[in-house]
Enzyme design. Sequence first.
Site, PDB file in Angstrom:
ATOM      1  N   LYS A 116       0.869  -1.189  -0.075  1.00 29.98           N
ATOM      2  CA  LYS A 116      -0.021   0.088  -0.042  1.00 29.98           C
ATOM      3  C   LYS A 116       0.923   1.242   0.075  1.00 29.98           C
ATOM      4  O   LYS A 116       0.662   2.179  -0.679  1.00 29.98           O
ATOM      5  CB  LYS A 116      -0.884   0.026   1.061  1.00 29.98           C
ATOM      6  CG  LYS A 116      -1.982  -1.219   1.041  1.00 29.98           C
ATOM      7  CD  LYS A 116      -2.770  -1.321   2.195  1.00 29.98           C
ATOM      8  CE  LYS A 116      -3.834  -2.412   2.003  1.00 29.98           C
ATOM      9  NZ  LYS A 116      -4.426  -2.871   3.201  1.00 29.98           N
TER      10      LYS A 116
ATOM     11  N   ASP B  97     -11.053   2.924   3.626  1.00 33.87           N
ATOM     12  CA  ASP B  97     -11.603   1.240   3.374  1.00 33.87           C
ATOM     13  C   ASP B  97     -12.979   0.933   3.318  1.00 33.87           C
ATOM     14  O   ASP B  97     -13.375   0.026   3.034  1.00 33.87           O
ATOM     15  CB  ASP B  97     -10.897   0.489   4.698  1.00 33.87           C
ATOM     16  CG  ASP B  97      -9.703  -0.244   4.410  1.00 33.87           C
ATOM     17  OD1 ASP B  97      -9.489  -0.493   3.223  1.00 33.87           O
ATOM     18  OD2 ASP B  97      -8.896  -0.455   5.585  1.00 33.87           O
TER      19      ASP B  97
ATOM     20  N   GLN C  12      -4.700  -1.396   9.523  1.00 37.33           N
ATOM     21  CA  GLN C  12      -4.468  -3.076   8.740  1.00 37.33           C
ATOM     22  C   GLN C  12      -5.161  -3.893   9.899  1.00 37.33           C
ATOM     23  O   GLN C  12      -4.448  -3.790  10.913  1.00 37.33           O
ATOM     24  CB  GLN C  12      -3.015  -3.107   8.522  1.00 37.33           C
ATOM     25  CG  GLN C  12      -2.758  -4.594   7.715  1.00 37.33           C
ATOM     26  CD  GLN C  12      -3.351  -4.333   6.412  1.00 37.33           C
ATOM     27  OE1 GLN C  12      -3.033  -3.610   5.588  1.00 37.33           O
ATOM     28  NE2 GLN C  12      -4.105  -5.629   6.039  1.00 37.33           N
TER      29      GLN C  12
END
Length: 278
Positions: free
Chosen positions: A49, A116, A93
């Site tokens: 990422k 997200d 994460q």
Amino acid sequence: MAKIIDGKAVSQQVKDEIRAEIERDGLSIGLAVVIVGNNQASRVYVNNKKKACEVCGIKSYEYALPEETTEEQLLELVDTLNEDKNINGILVQLPLPKQINEEKIIERISPEKDVDAFHATNVGKIMIGNYAFLPCTPAGVMELIHSTGTEISGKECVVIGRSNIVGKPMAMLLLHENATVTICHSRTKDLAEVCRRADILVSAVGKADFVTADMVKDGAVVIDVGMNRNAEGKLCGDVKYDEVEPKASYITPVPGGVGPMTIAMLMKNTLMAKKLQG
Ligand code: NAP
């Protein structure tokens, strides 16, 4: 023989477009990437990422916290990042260590920075069909299907898996494009028969060799979201590729299919966050 959908190429195109827009408009965009503990897979995802941020011209700020971080400490960091004007998107994460309640953390992220699209507010907006943030993996799958030129409207689509991050939002995005959608799960009866109805079959189960040729209609588009390790420890999807590929019209490989698209969609959401925040 199926045409292989090249997720790397499609994702590169998406990232190129993002970079061009950022350069054209002279945008300064920051993404906070939070990782807690020593999960090796998480470390690989976070590194990928950060690399994608670099490619797109987005600044990434890593916050690597020790395994023993408390829920309170992580909530405090999220509060700080919510307030930080240099940070447009916050990515925590998953999975988190067991002493931390993931839902609590996700709900603390400002919905405007929730790149997200896991926050209940953003999930609700996806359900209604009026959303700014795309659920990354399902949105990546939609781009891959679009890249084939396949018409989705009116098609029979079967999604195997009903998780909050893949299966359910995947079904919603297909529904928004007027597909007739069936969601399957571990209690589905006659799974093979249901799957054989699919013009577009999306598998998000997490089991190697799960989708076999007898589950696939001739000419179907087969999208493999699964990321598993086979007996030899090699990365593979859910689909028994060698036997399904000859039956499908299009198929995604693993690696190089859905995975790179998920990250490209995260970049797209981060750009969107900047635009929303002005
Ligand atoms: P998950 O939360 O474990 O969900 C798996 C789903 O599969 C569940 O809904 C489960 O049904 C269903 N399932 C399990 N066994 C089944 C069976 N025998 N028959 C039918 N359905 C069955 O997993 P996830 O987070 O959605 O992820 C799925 C896969 O996608 C994993 O391999 C993950 O690593 C991968 N993934 C990839 C990306 C990417 O970027 N490529 C992103 C996210 C996830 P129940 O609900 O009934 O238990």
